[in-house]
Structures are given as C-alpha cells and as structure tokens.
Design an enzyme around this catalytic site. Structure first.
Site, PDB file in Angstrom:
ATOM      1  N   GLY A 190       0.139 -19.888  18.612  1.00  0.00           N
ATOM      2  CA  GLY A 190      -0.954 -20.438  19.499  1.00  0.00           C
ATOM      3  C   GLY A 190      -0.956 -20.347  20.888  1.00  0.00           C
ATOM      4  N   SER A 223      -1.229  -3.513  10.102  1.00  0.00           N
ATOM      5  CA  SER A 223      -0.739  -4.456   9.072  1.00  0.00           C
ATOM      6  C   SER A 223       0.456  -5.124   9.409  1.00  0.00           C
ATOM      7  CB  SER A 223      -0.700  -3.448   7.857  1.00  0.00           C
ATOM      8  OG  SER A 223      -1.680  -2.853   7.710  1.00  0.00           O
ATOM      9  N   ALA A 224       0.366  -6.640   8.954  1.00  0.00           N
ATOM     10  CA  ALA A 224       1.487  -7.403   9.589  1.00  0.00           C
ATOM     11  C   ALA A 224       1.701  -7.474  11.022  1.00  0.00           C
ATOM     12  CB  ALA A 224       2.523  -7.143   8.284  1.00  0.00           C
ATOM     13  N   CYS A 225       0.979  -7.274  11.706  1.00  0.00           N
ATOM     14  CA  CYS A 225       1.084  -7.419  13.116  1.00  0.00           C
ATOM     15  C   CYS A 225       0.285  -8.701  13.887  1.00  0.00           C
ATOM     16  CB  CYS A 225       0.628  -6.213  13.945  1.00  0.00           C
ATOM     17  SG  CYS A 225       2.163  -4.844  13.355  1.00  0.00           S
ATOM     18  N   ARG A 229       2.158 -12.314  -0.638  1.00  0.00           N
ATOM     19  CA  ARG A 229       0.890 -12.601  -0.113  1.00  0.00           C
ATOM     20  C   ARG A 229       0.382 -13.610  -0.551  1.00  0.00           C
ATOM     21  NH1 ARG A 229      -1.810  -8.743   4.181  1.00  0.00           N
ATOM     22  NH2 ARG A 229       0.159  -7.291   4.500  1.00  0.00           N
ATOM     23  N   TYR A 279      -1.030  -3.647  -7.439  1.00  0.00           N
ATOM     24  CA  TYR A 279      -0.773  -4.538  -5.814  1.00  0.00           C
ATOM     25  C   TYR A 279      -2.207  -4.477  -5.041  1.00  0.00           C
ATOM     26  CZ  TYR A 279       0.488  -6.000  -1.596  1.00  0.00           C
ATOM     27  OH  TYR A 279       0.640  -6.896  -0.447  1.00  0.00           O
ATOM     28  N   GLY A 280      -2.426  -5.660  -4.487  1.00  0.00           N
ATOM     29  CA  GLY A 280      -3.444  -6.020  -3.386  1.00  0.00           C
ATOM     30  C   GLY A 280      -4.253  -4.514  -2.928  1.00  0.00           C
ATOM     31  N   GLY A 281      -3.949  -4.197  -1.866  1.00  0.00           N
ATOM     32  CA  GLY A 281      -4.884  -3.276  -1.179  1.00  0.00           C
ATOM     33  C   GLY A 281      -5.164  -2.141  -1.935  1.00  0.00           C
ATOM     34  N   HIS A 317     -10.523  -2.559  11.435  1.00  0.00           N
ATOM     35  CA  HIS A 317      -9.363  -3.129  10.764  1.00  0.00           C
ATOM     36  C   HIS A 317      -9.336  -4.422  11.792  1.00  0.00           C
ATOM     37  CE1 HIS A 317      -4.876  -3.189   9.240  1.00  0.00           C
ATOM     38  NE2 HIS A 317      -5.745  -4.343   8.589  1.00  0.00           N
ATOM     39  N   ASN A 372      -0.779 -17.824  22.170  1.00  0.00           N
ATOM     40  CA  ASN A 372      -1.597 -16.537  22.692  1.00  0.00           C
ATOM     41  C   ASN A 372      -2.987 -16.695  23.016  1.00  0.00           C
ATOM     42  OD1 ASN A 372       0.376 -14.778  21.501  1.00  0.00           O
ATOM     43  ND2 ASN A 372      -0.199 -14.901  19.587  1.00  0.00           N
ATOM     44  N   ARG A 421       0.964  -1.232  -0.107  1.00  0.00           N
ATOM     45  CA  ARG A 421       0.176  -0.055  -0.082  1.00  0.00           C
ATOM     46  C   ARG A 421       0.795   1.250   0.105  1.00  0.00           C
ATOM     47  NH1 ARG A 421      -1.829   0.826   4.261  1.00  0.00           N
ATOM     48  NH2 ARG A 421      -1.169  -1.002   5.669  1.00  0.00           N
ATOM     49  N   ASP A 439      -9.253  -9.721   8.828  1.00  0.00           N
ATOM     50  CA  ASP A 439      -8.803  -8.397   8.516  1.00  0.00           C
ATOM     51  C   ASP A 439      -9.786  -7.258   8.853  1.00  0.00           C
ATOM     52  OD1 ASP A 439      -6.396  -6.870   7.560  1.00  0.00           O
ATOM     53  OD2 ASP A 439      -7.632  -6.411   5.633  1.00  0.00           O
ATOM     54  N   LYS A 454      -9.445  -2.356   1.355  1.00  0.00           N
ATOM     55  CA  LYS A 454      -9.622  -1.249   2.248  1.00  0.00           C
ATOM     56  C   LYS A 454     -10.067  -0.036   1.848  1.00  0.00           C
ATOM     57  CE  LYS A 454      -7.087  -3.784   4.991  1.00  0.00           C
ATOM     58  NZ  LYS A 454      -5.702  -4.216   5.375  1.00  0.00           N
ATOM     59  N   LYS A 462      -2.861 -10.320  13.037  1.00  0.00           N
ATOM     60  CA  LYS A 462      -4.441 -10.933  12.840  1.00  0.00           C
ATOM     61  C   LYS A 462      -4.661 -12.103  12.304  1.00  0.00           C
ATOM     62  CE  LYS A 462      -5.708  -6.958  10.596  1.00  0.00           C
ATOM     63  NZ  LYS A 462      -4.225  -6.347  10.610  1.00  0.00           N
ATOM     64  N   THR A 463      -4.137 -12.379  11.099  1.00  0.00           N
ATOM     65  CA  THR A 463      -4.414 -13.604  10.298  1.00  0.00           C
ATOM     66  C   THR A 463      -3.998 -14.633  11.218  1.00  0.00           C
ATOM     67  OG1 THR A 463      -4.160 -12.586   8.380  1.00  0.00           O
ATOM     68  CG2 THR A 463      -3.839 -14.978   8.357  1.00  0.00           C
TER      69      THR A 463
HETATM   70  P1  GTP Z   1      -2.522  -7.409   7.331  1.00  0.00           P
HETATM   71  O1  GTP Z   1      -3.117  -8.718   6.615  1.00  0.00           O
HETATM   72  O2  GTP Z   1      -1.357  -6.600   6.817  1.00  0.00           O
HETATM   73  O3  GTP Z   1      -3.510  -6.582   8.002  1.00  0.00           O
HETATM   74  O4  GTP Z   1      -1.635  -8.222   8.806  1.00  0.00           O
HETATM   75  P2  GTP Z   1      -2.060  -9.329   9.893  1.00  0.00           P
HETATM   76  O5  GTP Z   1      -2.437  -8.486  11.130  1.00  0.00           O
HETATM   77  O6  GTP Z   1      -3.273 -10.223   9.563  1.00  0.00           O
HETATM   78  O7  GTP Z   1      -0.791  -9.908  10.200  1.00  0.00           O
HETATM   79  P3  GTP Z   1      -0.227 -11.560   9.944  1.00  0.00           P
HETATM   80  O8  GTP Z   1      -1.078 -12.071  10.961  1.00  0.00           O
HETATM   81  O9  GTP Z   1      -0.093 -12.057   8.760  1.00  0.00           O
HETATM   82  O10 GTP Z   1       1.338 -11.273  10.778  1.00  0.00           O
HETATM   83  C1  GTP Z   1       2.163 -10.951   9.943  1.00  0.00           C
HETATM   84  C2  GTP Z   1       3.586 -11.180  10.852  1.00  0.00           C
HETATM   85  O11 GTP Z   1       3.564 -10.970  12.135  1.00  0.00           O
HETATM   86  C3  GTP Z   1       4.201 -12.244  10.257  1.00  0.00           C
HETATM   87  O12 GTP Z   1       5.621 -12.237  10.270  1.00  0.00           O
HETATM   88  C4  GTP Z   1       4.224 -13.373  11.708  1.00  0.00           C
HETATM   89  O13 GTP Z   1       5.064 -14.263  11.542  1.00  0.00           O
HETATM   90  C5  GTP Z   1       4.263 -12.325  12.741  1.00  0.00           C
HETATM   91  N1  GTP Z   1       3.318 -12.711  13.928  1.00  0.00           N
HETATM   92  C6  GTP Z   1       2.134 -12.842  14.038  1.00  0.00           C
HETATM   93  N2  GTP Z   1       1.720 -13.461  15.197  1.00  0.00           N
HETATM   94  C7  GTP Z   1       2.894 -13.200  15.997  1.00  0.00           C
HETATM   95  C8  GTP Z   1       3.187 -13.642  17.253  1.00  0.00           C
HETATM   96  O14 GTP Z   1       2.280 -14.062  18.301  1.00  0.00           O
HETATM   97  N3  GTP Z   1       4.346 -13.547  17.721  1.00  0.00           N
HETATM   98  C9  GTP Z   1       5.258 -12.913  16.816  1.00  0.00           C
HETATM   99  N4  GTP Z   1       6.516 -12.965  17.484  1.00  0.00           N
HETATM  100  N5  GTP Z   1       5.100 -12.872  15.639  1.00  0.00           N
HETATM  101  C10 GTP Z   1       3.890 -13.119  15.172  1.00  0.00           C
HETATM  102  C1  SPV Z   2      -2.936  -4.424   5.051  1.00  0.00           C
HETATM  103  O1  SPV Z   2      -1.868  -3.677   4.623  1.00  0.00           O
HETATM  104  O2  SPV Z   2      -3.250  -4.011   6.312  1.00  0.00           O
HETATM  105  C2  SPV Z   2      -3.483  -5.505   4.203  1.00  0.00           C
HETATM  106  C3  SPV Z   2      -3.142  -5.735   2.932  1.00  0.00           C
HETATM  107  O3  SPV Z   2      -4.291  -6.372   5.147  1.00  0.00           O
HETATM  108  S1  SPV Z   2      -3.671  -4.862   1.902  1.00  0.00           S
HETATM  109  O4  SPV Z   2      -4.816  -5.395   1.288  1.00  0.00           O
HETATM  110  O5  SPV Z   2      -2.782  -4.667   0.825  1.00  0.00           O
HETATM  111  O6  SPV Z   2      -4.007  -3.507   2.456  1.00  0.00           O
HETATM  112 MN    MN Z   3      -5.135  -5.348   7.044  1.00  0.00          MN
END
Ligand code: GTP
Ligand code: SPV
Ligand code: MN
Length: 595
Positions: free
Chosen positions: A501, A248-250, A376, A197-199, A226, A503, A69, A277, A206, A252-253
């Site tokens: 897990g 993002s990337a923290c 992704r 690209y994606g988002g 979000h 968590n 993004r 998400d 988004k 959630k998935t």
């Molecule tokens: P978006 O799709 O961007 O909104 O992100 P998201 O919040 O769904 O992030 P996602 O679950 O894909 O996590 C992305 C990163 O966080 C990866 O590098 C994971 O390995 C890391 N991660 C997720 N959960 C944990 C956790 O409990 N501990 C640690 N240390 N890393 C984590």
């Molecule tokens: C994010 O960045 O929070 C995502 C990926 O979930 S995107 O759809 O590219 O925004």
């Molecule tokens: Mn997201």
C-alpha cells in the site's frame, strides 16, 4: 454451433489427429460449467471446497513436475529463424508441426475434446481478438471461463471469418521431456502439449495475449505488454491511469489492487484496478495512449497474499475461485498458503497431495512449503472490490504514466524518471530482475528482462525495441516513462522500503511529475526525486535518510551494469536499434563524468 468453414475444417483436422471420443462445445452457460465442475470433482481432478466459507471455490493440484511456465520449452516458430530472434527458442514451423503431431496423435483417445470460443477484450469491441482453444482438460475449460470471455457470441462475432487464433492443447502424458509450448505467429496458431499448468495451457493468456498479440501489434501499429493497469482517483474525483510492467511474481497484482495508506484514503484517494497482468495499448484519436485489459480474471500468485499485503485480492478469491497447488486444510475444507496468516493448519495436505506437517516448515528450504511458491488463484475480475468502473469500457483508459520495475537488491533506486520516450524505452530495454518461481529454473538470479517481456515477445527482441521507439513517434501526448524498485535490501538482506500500500506514495510522485507539479534532481540515469517529495507521513521506521538511501545512484554499480547491458545487447544481436546503443553510450559517458 457455427457454419464457419475455417473453424469447422480446423476442428476436424485436429480431431482426426488427436482422436477424442467426444467433442463438446463450451457455450459459456452456468449450467454447463456446473456440470463440468461436478465431473471434475467426481474424477478427483478438483476438490470442492467448503461452500459456506468459500462458495463456488475449488482446489486443483497439478502434477509435481508441472508447476510453472517452461521457458526452455517455449518456441517461436517463424519461417525465418532471424524473425524469432536470439532471445527466443526457435523451431522451423514444418519441423515443429511434424514433431508435435506425433505427440498429439491419438492423445485424446478415451477423452473429450472441449471447444472453447473466447474473446480477449470485450466481444465486438474495436480491441477484441478472438480465439478458439481445443483442450482435453476440464481444468483448462473452467479456468478459461474465468480468465476470458467465453461463449457462443464469440462465434457470432467471428461470423464467416478465418481471423481467429487456433489453439490446441492436449495433456498427453504430462511428460516434461516432451512438453512443448509452440507459437506459429505467421499461422495464428498455438500448440501446447504435455502440460496442465496455467500459462502453459490457458492459451488466451501469455501465448495469445502476449506472444501472438505482440507480433500482431507490431504489424498493426499497437502494443501488447506484460503490464498492470490502475487508476488513481484524487479527492476531487479526477482519475489518472498508470500502466506498469514488472516481471512475473514481481508485484503487478499487488500494485494493481493497492489500498492507499490511511492518511491518504482519509483524504479521499482511491486506487482502482483495470488489469493485473496484460495491457493492450493503442493510440487514441485524441493523441493519447489508451489501454485495455484483454483478460476477464486474475491468475494471481497465492503465497504472500494476506489481509495486510493485498486484502482486495483476498476478497476477490472468496468466491468463484479455482486454487491451484495451495495447502488443503482438511479440518474445515478450506485452503492455506505461506504468508496467508500465522496459523498453518494442523490437519493439512500439501500441494503435492501428501500429509503436511507445518512444524517441519523451514523458511530457507522451499521444499518444506505447504503451498508451491508459484501456487495461484484463478478469480473473476468482477469479484474484485476495487475493480475500476472502466473495466468493461471498450475504449479502455488513457495512460498518463508507464512504469517499469524489477526485483533488484541493489543498483536500481526506489524510483526515477526517464528524460524522453526514447530514453524511457531504453530504460525498459535495460530492465533486470531476480528470477522467481513463476518460471521453471533457478530462483533469485539477476537476469535482464526487457520491459518484463523477455519470455513473452513473439518476435525478435531488437525489432520489439524498434517498435517501442516507433510507437513513441505515433503518440502526440505520450505517457511519461518511469522505473521503480520496491526490493532494495539492507546489509542483512531485509527489504528497506515497506512496499505494498505504501507504494502509493511513489505513484503520487510519478503522477505529480506527469503534471509538472514537482521538481526533481537530474542524475546520470534520469530524474530522481528530492527525498522530501516522497511523502512519509505515518510511516514507521522510515525517515528522510531512509528515502535518501533508497534514492542513491551508485555510480560504480551502474557502471558494472553498463558492462552487463553491453553483453546483453550483443546477445540480442544485430537488430538492436542504433538509438539504444546511443542511449547506452550516453548513459556510460554521464556515469563516467559523475565519478
Ligand atoms: P505474475 O502474475 O507472475 O505476472 O506476477 P505479478 O507481477 O502480478 O506478481 P505479484 O503481485 O503476485 O507479486 C508476487 C510477489 O511479490 C509476492 O511474493 C508478493 O508478496 C511480492 N510483492 C509484491 N509487491 C511487493 C512490494 O511492494 N514489496 C515487496 N517486498 N514484495 C512485494
Ligand atoms: C507469469 O508467469 O507472468 C504469470 C503466470 O502471469 S502464467 O499465466 O503462468 O504465465
Ligand atoms: Mn504475468
């Protein structure tokens, strides 16, 4: 396809501007999708992967300059600048339409314009909102077919109404300097140009389900967030639902699909994924808050996904999946990414399309990665082994707890609970997190990211906080609000908490608090668990002292944070609600009193 004059008139207008050779309506059929996949493979836009190992899976590489993004090029175009607020980029609607019209002009010459009628949430349900995306990218069509509910039934449900979100996307030249992701909330319109690209281009995600939907939610008395949605099933069969907002990337998935530690799954505990998400939240007739996931698939981060961290995600991607910017393993025509396993392929092509030599990989230098850090997978929700039975329930699920969380090496403890809805909204407003590869720009810099919505609120941030506070007064049986941090590090920079897990151990404390089943310590920032109440059964290397360390509230670093929050509030500007300033002053006073 439809006689809807609003739909037809708008398509005519957009086609007159972009001048496609052909216009093709996407009907949601498998035959049409298959023909498009074949066409994309014939032009090199996609690579068909090993159909025995990865049935119906494909690989796509974006342009090297187009991998995330672009927040700096994302605009909210309201007629008054104040309504977009200080945190968003703003452009006057007429100026933006004029500027982008020039970029769109003739951009689809020699190309096909696809018309994608789609629904966010279940077609015909009270939560559903409809959109039509026009795009010249088959990759976008195929992703939208996975991520949303696409088909002619959407046009039927829309009928003669003009109440739909008009999305226009053109790849144009994939020129970064002329890349724009623009939102016109007053016109129900989204314009995206020069990205693939994606988002930036899957406009249901988004752009619609967060930026436009948050604007609509404020007007109509609901919330677009979000957030993941998960259900925790107890051994007695009861299921409680949690929504969690992490940037993002923290995580959630990963949290949404977690597999409980063995000693808990042996007892019968299970976790079910409703969404990973986005959550749309409404007050139900029973006075509880109800959540639906408006999406139909997952656009998940590939790196780090493996059989230990997130087996459910990995299984979800084993069929019907589009992989973007991962490594191509030529030997068996499959895919690979950093953190999948310890066997990087020897005969490999990296995300840029170049031969990749894994022996040159250096963890500290992201440019040596085979897969892009924001690579992704786009996968169907219905292929997820832990998909909740409520996924297709048009009413959604009742929410017991809302959890905020960020990526903080220091300061934020493993978990704490706010003292009220207002205090919880304040906790959301002061969220901070280290930036990630999900957005273009520096990675690892702490920035304030309120409610994980900094890049996604379609109006003024202060007004958004006011909306949160107002919603609190409208939910008689409101969820309790918590904050978590899986990312605290030790002196060597290693994560202290095992995460993933494990968590689950924190989720159970959270749900026990919602039920009034466990005590906690009141601290200046809120309720913190007694260390004994976080179950560490079967955890290697984690002792009661580790938990105590993870739960410490360091007054000095919190007081530093308060100064940073004051600066951030000043930046958000004059619409910050007084209640948030009151909460901030009270937090500061409690911290000072505890010194
Ligand atoms: P978006 O799709 O961007 O909104 O992100 P998201 O919040 O769904 O992030 P996602 O679950 O894909 O996590 C992305 C990163 O966080 C990866 O590098 C994971 O390995 C890391 N991660 C997720 N959960 C944990 C956790 O409990 N501990 C640690 N240390 N890393 C984590
Ligand atoms: C994010 O960045 O929070 C995502 C990926 O979930 S995107 O759809 O590219 O925004
Ligand atoms: Mn997201």
């Amino acid at each position: 396809m439809t006689n809807n004059k609003y739909v037809l008139g708008w398509i005519d207008e957009m086609a007159a501007m972009t001048k496609p050779d052909k216009i093709v309506w996407i009907d949601g059929s498998e035959e049409q999708a298959e023909a498009l996949r074949a066409e994309a493979c014939s032009t090199g836009e996609m690579i068909k992967l090993n159909q025995e190992l990865l049935p119906n899976c494909y690989l796509h590489r974006t342009a090297v300059n187009d991998v995330a993004r672009v927040e700096g090029r994302t605009f909210i175009c309201t007629s008054k600048k104040e309504d977009a607020g200080n945190i968003n980029n703003w452009m006057a609607p007429e100026e933006c339409y004029a500027k982008l019209s020039k970029l769109y002009a003739g951009s689809m010459k020699g190309r096909t314009m696809y018309v994608i009628p789609y629904s966010m949430s279940i077609v015909g349900s009270p939560f559903a909102k409809y959109g039509i995306e026009l795009t010249d990218s088959i990759y976008v069509v195929l992703n939208m077919l996975i991520m949303t509910r696409v088909g002619l039934d959407v046009l039927e449900a829309l009928g003669e109404s003009g109440d739909f979100i008009k999305g226009l996307h053109a790849r144009a030249d994939i020129d970064e300097e002329n890349r724009y992701i623009c939102h016109f909330p007053e016109d129900n319109t989204i314009w995206s140009v020069n990205s693939g690209y994606g988002g930036n281009v899957l406009l249901g995600k988004k752009c619609f389900a967060l930026r436009i939907a948050s604007y609509l939610g404020r007007k109509e008395g609901w919330m677009a967030e979000h957030m993941l949605i998960l259900g925790v099933e107890y051994p007695n069969g009861d299921t409680k639902y949690i929504c969690a907002a992490f940037p993002s990337a923290c995580g959630k998935t990963n949290l949404a699909m977690l597999i409980p530690p063995k000693f808990l799954s042996d007892k019968g505990y299970k976790v079910w994924c409703v969404g990973d998400d986005i959550a749309w939240l409404r007050v139900g007739e029973d006075g509880r808050l109800w959540a639906v996931n408006p999406e139909n698939g997952f656009f998940g981060v590939a790196p780090g996904t493996n059989l230990n961290s997130n087996p459910n995600a990995l299984y979800t991607t084993m069929k019907d999946t589009i992989f973007t910017n991962v490594v191509h393993n030529k030997a068996n025509n499959t895919v690979w990414w950093e953190g999948l396993d310890k066997n990087p392929p020897a005969d490999a092509i990296d995300w840029k399309g170049n031969v990749w030599d894994y022996t040159k990989y250096n963890k500290a230098d992201k440019s040596t990665c085979g897969a892009h850090p924001n690579s992704r997978f786009t996968a169907k929700a219905t292929n997820c082994p832990c998909l909740s039975a409520e996924f297709n329930n048009p009413q959604g699920v009742p929410v017991s707890a809302i959890v905020f969380g960020g990526r903080r090496a220091k300061t934020a403890p493993l978990v704490y609970q706010s003292t009220s809805w207002q205090n919880g909204a304040f906790v959301g407003s002061i969220m901070a997190s280290e930036t990630t590869a999900a957005a273009a720009g520096a990675v690892g810099v702490v920035r304030r990211d309120p409610m994980a919505m900094r890049p996604f609120v379609g109006y003024d941030m202060g007004d958004y906080w006011a909306h949160w506070l107002k919603m609190g007064t409208m939910i008689p049986k409101a969820p309790k609000i918590f904050h978590v941090n899986w990312f605290r590090t030790d002196a060597d920079g290693n994560f202290i908490w095992p995460g993933f897990g494990d968590n689950m151990r924190v989720l159970l404390w959270i749900l026990d608090r919602c039920e009034g089943k466990v005590d906690a310590n009141i601290t200046p920032i809120g309720y913190v668990p007694n260390a004994e109440d976080i179950n560490i059964e079967g955890l290697d290397g984690v002792t009661l002292d580790t938990i105590k360390e993870l739960l410490t509230v360091d007054t000095a670093s919190w007081l530093d944070d308060v100064q940073n929050i004051k600066e951030f509030y000043a930046q958000v500007g004059e619409r910050v609600p007084q209640a948030m300033y009151d909460e901030l002053a009270a937090l500061e006073a409690r911290l000072n009193a505890s010194k």
